[in-house]
Design a protein around this motif. Structure first.
Motif, PDB file in Angstrom:
ATOM      1  N   PHE A 194     -40.457  73.102 -47.589  1.00 13.45           N
ATOM      2  CA  PHE A 194     -41.880  72.839 -47.504  1.00 13.45           C
ATOM      3  C   PHE A 194     -42.337  72.113 -48.775  1.00 13.45           C
ATOM      4  O   PHE A 194     -41.838  72.391 -49.864  1.00 13.45           O
ATOM      5  CB  PHE A 194     -42.672  74.146 -47.400  1.00 13.45           C
ATOM      6  CG  PHE A 194     -42.278  75.027 -46.242  1.00 13.45           C
ATOM      7  CD1 PHE A 194     -41.208  75.896 -46.346  1.00 13.45           C
ATOM      8  CD2 PHE A 194     -42.983  74.977 -45.053  1.00 13.45           C
ATOM      9  CE1 PHE A 194     -40.844  76.718 -45.288  1.00 13.45           C
ATOM     10  CE2 PHE A 194     -42.626  75.791 -43.989  1.00 13.45           C
ATOM     11  CZ  PHE A 194     -41.552  76.665 -44.107  1.00 13.45           C
ATOM     12  N   TYR A 224     -45.819  71.348 -50.973  1.00 13.49           N
ATOM     13  CA  TYR A 224     -47.202  71.707 -51.191  1.00 13.49           C
ATOM     14  C   TYR A 224     -47.782  70.829 -52.298  1.00 13.49           C
ATOM     15  O   TYR A 224     -47.067  70.322 -53.168  1.00 13.49           O
ATOM     16  CB  TYR A 224     -47.318  73.168 -51.649  1.00 13.49           C
ATOM     17  CG  TYR A 224     -46.894  74.206 -50.644  1.00 13.49           C
ATOM     18  CD1 TYR A 224     -45.553  74.580 -50.525  1.00 13.49           C
ATOM     19  CD2 TYR A 224     -47.829  74.837 -49.831  1.00 13.49           C
ATOM     20  CE1 TYR A 224     -45.160  75.544 -49.616  1.00 13.49           C
ATOM     21  CE2 TYR A 224     -47.440  75.813 -48.925  1.00 13.49           C
ATOM     22  CZ  TYR A 224     -46.114  76.160 -48.823  1.00 13.49           C
ATOM     23  OH  TYR A 224     -45.727  77.124 -47.921  1.00 13.49           O
ATOM     24  N   GLN A 271     -51.044  71.026 -55.154  1.00 15.66           N
ATOM     25  CA  GLN A 271     -52.026  71.928 -55.744  1.00 15.66           C
ATOM     26  C   GLN A 271     -52.929  71.153 -56.691  1.00 15.66           C
ATOM     27  O   GLN A 271     -52.457  70.542 -57.652  1.00 15.66           O
ATOM     28  CB  GLN A 271     -51.330  73.065 -56.497  1.00 15.66           C
ATOM     29  CG  GLN A 271     -52.291  74.098 -57.053  1.00 15.66           C
ATOM     30  CD  GLN A 271     -51.586  75.219 -57.778  1.00 15.66           C
ATOM     31  OE1 GLN A 271     -50.492  75.042 -58.292  1.00 15.66           O
ATOM     32  NE2 GLN A 271     -52.202  76.382 -57.825  1.00 15.66           N
ATOM     33  N   LEU A 284     -52.674  76.178 -53.070  1.00 14.53           N
ATOM     34  CA  LEU A 284     -51.574  75.316 -52.675  1.00 14.53           C
ATOM     35  C   LEU A 284     -51.864  74.868 -51.244  1.00 14.53           C
ATOM     36  O   LEU A 284     -52.133  75.692 -50.370  1.00 14.53           O
ATOM     37  CB  LEU A 284     -50.243  76.070 -52.676  1.00 14.53           C
ATOM     38  CG  LEU A 284     -49.528  76.273 -54.007  1.00 14.53           C
ATOM     39  CD1 LEU A 284     -50.248  77.299 -54.852  1.00 14.53           C
ATOM     40  CD2 LEU A 284     -48.096  76.690 -53.774  1.00 14.53           C
ATOM     41  N   LEU A 305     -50.369  72.998 -47.955  1.00 13.64           N
ATOM     42  CA  LEU A 305     -49.141  72.537 -47.335  1.00 13.64           C
ATOM     43  C   LEU A 305     -49.287  71.077 -46.925  1.00 13.64           C
ATOM     44  O   LEU A 305     -50.251  70.705 -46.251  1.00 13.64           O
ATOM     45  CB  LEU A 305     -48.816  73.390 -46.108  1.00 13.64           C
ATOM     46  CG  LEU A 305     -47.535  73.022 -45.359  1.00 13.64           C
ATOM     47  CD1 LEU A 305     -46.314  73.263 -46.236  1.00 13.64           C
ATOM     48  CD2 LEU A 305     -47.441  73.811 -44.068  1.00 13.64           C
ATOM     49  N   ILE A 356     -45.370  71.119 -55.366  1.00 13.58           N
ATOM     50  CA  ILE A 356     -44.482  72.280 -55.349  1.00 13.58           C
ATOM     51  C   ILE A 356     -43.683  72.285 -54.054  1.00 13.58           C
ATOM     52  O   ILE A 356     -44.249  72.061 -52.976  1.00 13.58           O
ATOM     53  CB  ILE A 356     -45.283  73.593 -55.465  1.00 13.58           C
ATOM     54  CG1 ILE A 356     -46.101  73.618 -56.755  1.00 13.58           C
ATOM     55  CG2 ILE A 356     -44.357  74.803 -55.401  1.00 13.58           C
ATOM     56  CD1 ILE A 356     -47.058  74.801 -56.851  1.00 13.58           C
ATOM     57  N   PHE A 358     -51.113  84.912 -56.697  1.00  9.47           N
ATOM     58  CA  PHE A 358     -51.609  84.250 -55.492  1.00  9.47           C
ATOM     59  C   PHE A 358     -51.514  85.207 -54.310  1.00  9.47           C
ATOM     60  O   PHE A 358     -50.456  85.776 -54.039  1.00  9.47           O
ATOM     61  CB  PHE A 358     -50.764  83.016 -55.154  1.00  9.47           C
ATOM     62  CG  PHE A 358     -50.896  81.886 -56.120  1.00  9.47           C
ATOM     63  CD1 PHE A 358     -50.074  81.805 -57.236  1.00  9.47           C
ATOM     64  CD2 PHE A 358     -51.838  80.880 -55.907  1.00  9.47           C
ATOM     65  CE1 PHE A 358     -50.184  80.748 -58.130  1.00  9.47           C
ATOM     66  CE2 PHE A 358     -51.951  79.822 -56.799  1.00  9.47           C
ATOM     67  CZ  PHE A 358     -51.122  79.765 -57.909  1.00  9.47           C
ATOM     68  N   LEU A 364     -47.547  79.214 -44.832  1.00  9.91           N
ATOM     69  CA  LEU A 364     -48.253  80.129 -45.707  1.00  9.91           C
ATOM     70  C   LEU A 364     -49.591  79.524 -46.099  1.00  9.91           C
ATOM     71  O   LEU A 364     -49.664  78.343 -46.424  1.00  9.91           O
ATOM     72  CB  LEU A 364     -47.438  80.405 -46.976  1.00  9.91           C
ATOM     73  CG  LEU A 364     -46.216  81.317 -46.857  1.00  9.91           C
ATOM     74  CD1 LEU A 364     -45.399  81.264 -48.134  1.00  9.91           C
ATOM     75  CD2 LEU A 364     -46.650  82.740 -46.550  1.00  9.91           C
ATOM     76  N   PHE A 383     -52.552  79.964 -48.878  1.00  7.38           N
ATOM     77  CA  PHE A 383     -52.699  80.579 -50.194  1.00  7.38           C
ATOM     78  C   PHE A 383     -54.149  80.670 -50.634  1.00  7.38           C
ATOM     79  O   PHE A 383     -54.977  79.820 -50.301  1.00  7.38           O
ATOM     80  CB  PHE A 383     -51.944  79.762 -51.244  1.00  7.38           C
ATOM     81  CG  PHE A 383     -50.456  79.887 -51.177  1.00  7.38           C
ATOM     82  CD1 PHE A 383     -49.719  79.043 -50.372  1.00  7.38           C
ATOM     83  CD2 PHE A 383     -49.805  80.855 -51.917  1.00  7.38           C
ATOM     84  CE1 PHE A 383     -48.332  79.159 -50.315  1.00  7.38           C
ATOM     85  CE2 PHE A 383     -48.429  80.977 -51.867  1.00  7.38           C
ATOM     86  CZ  PHE A 383     -47.691  80.130 -51.058  1.00  7.38           C
ATOM     87  N   GLY A 384     -54.437  81.689 -51.444  1.00  7.61           N
ATOM     88  CA  GLY A 384     -55.677  81.723 -52.187  1.00  7.61           C
ATOM     89  C   GLY A 384     -55.562  80.806 -53.393  1.00  7.61           C
ATOM     90  O   GLY A 384     -54.527  80.177 -53.625  1.00  7.61           O
TER      91      GLY A 384
END
Lengths: 118, 111
Positions: free
Chosen positions: A34, A36, A38, A44, A46, A93, B89, B99, B101-102
């Motif tokens: 994956f 990501y 940020q 984060l 995707l 990431i 997180f 996923l 995330f915060g």
């Protein structure tokens, strides 16, 4: 176990150039990786999911022609930011799923790559 | 859509203080919930998780309970150490493998 590395850890490039970021699973085979992105003080987000040997699946709003993802082997995925612009500056990431044990759906994360486009 | 709202930081505590980092979520179905920790210069590491309502995840003295009625998964630790300084997180996974995330909460523990 389950270590994921990224290279480079940070990179500065000029606007209009392309940058390649590598993500490697060092001690396990990753069936899925994956990517990501940020932004400062944000979650984060995707960008895309890639399975070894097949095309990546991009999230809505992510330009597939700008963010080229290749997952050529079970231990390596690359993200190429093509014709980079300052707005592409961010922290990227990767994570890898597979794990040292069978049937695990755990994601293991790399340390991230800071990209600055000038 | 699925989302996670996490307490904003930064949080600064003295060693041995009690820690709570709030996390609430919005999701369809029955998500799995996670806390990840990122130490300086390292990747995110799974700290703990819970896969169904009323489950309690725990690791390294940290705990979080999956509360369906309040859609929360607050992280707690009774006595923090300097080595707990990191970014935390909260995340959820609803179906598939994605996923959410915060925004992360930076914790600094001072001696």
């Amino acid at each position: 176990g389950a270590v994921v590395s990224q290279h480079p850890s940070w990179v500065i490039c000029k606007s209009g150039t392309s940058v390649k970021i590598e993500c490697r699973s060092l001690d396990f085979q990753a069936t899925t990786m994956f990517w990501y992105r940020q932004f400062p003080k944000q979650s984060l987000m995707l960008m895309a999911t890639s399975n070894e040997g097949s095309k990546a699946t991009y999230e809505q709003g992510v330009e597939k022609d700008k963010f080229l993802i290749n997952h050529a082997s079970l231990t390596l995925s690359t993200l190429t930011v093509t014709s980079a612009h300052p707005e592409d500056s961010s922290f990227y990431i990767c994570s890898a799923m597979g794990g040292p044990e069978k049937l695990t759906y755990e994601q293991y994360f790399g340390p991230g790559t800071r990209l600055t486009v000038t | 859509g699925d989302s996670v709202t996490q307490m904003e930081g930064p949080v600064t505590l003295s060693e041995e203080a009690f820690l709570t980092i709030n996390c609430t979520y919005t999701a369809t179905g029955y998500p799995s919930l996670f806390w990840y920790v990122q130490y300086p210069g390292e990747g995110l590491q799974l700290l703990l998780k819970a896969t169904k309502a009323d489950d309690k995840g725990s690791n390294k003295g940290f705990e979080a309970t999956y509360r369906k009625e309040t859609t929360s998964f607050h992280l707690e630790k009774g006595s923090v150490q300097v080595s707990d300084s990191a970014v935390y997180f909260c995340a959820l996974r609803a179906g598939a493998n994605n996923l959410f995330f915060g925004t992360g909460t930076r914790l600094t523990v001072i001696p």
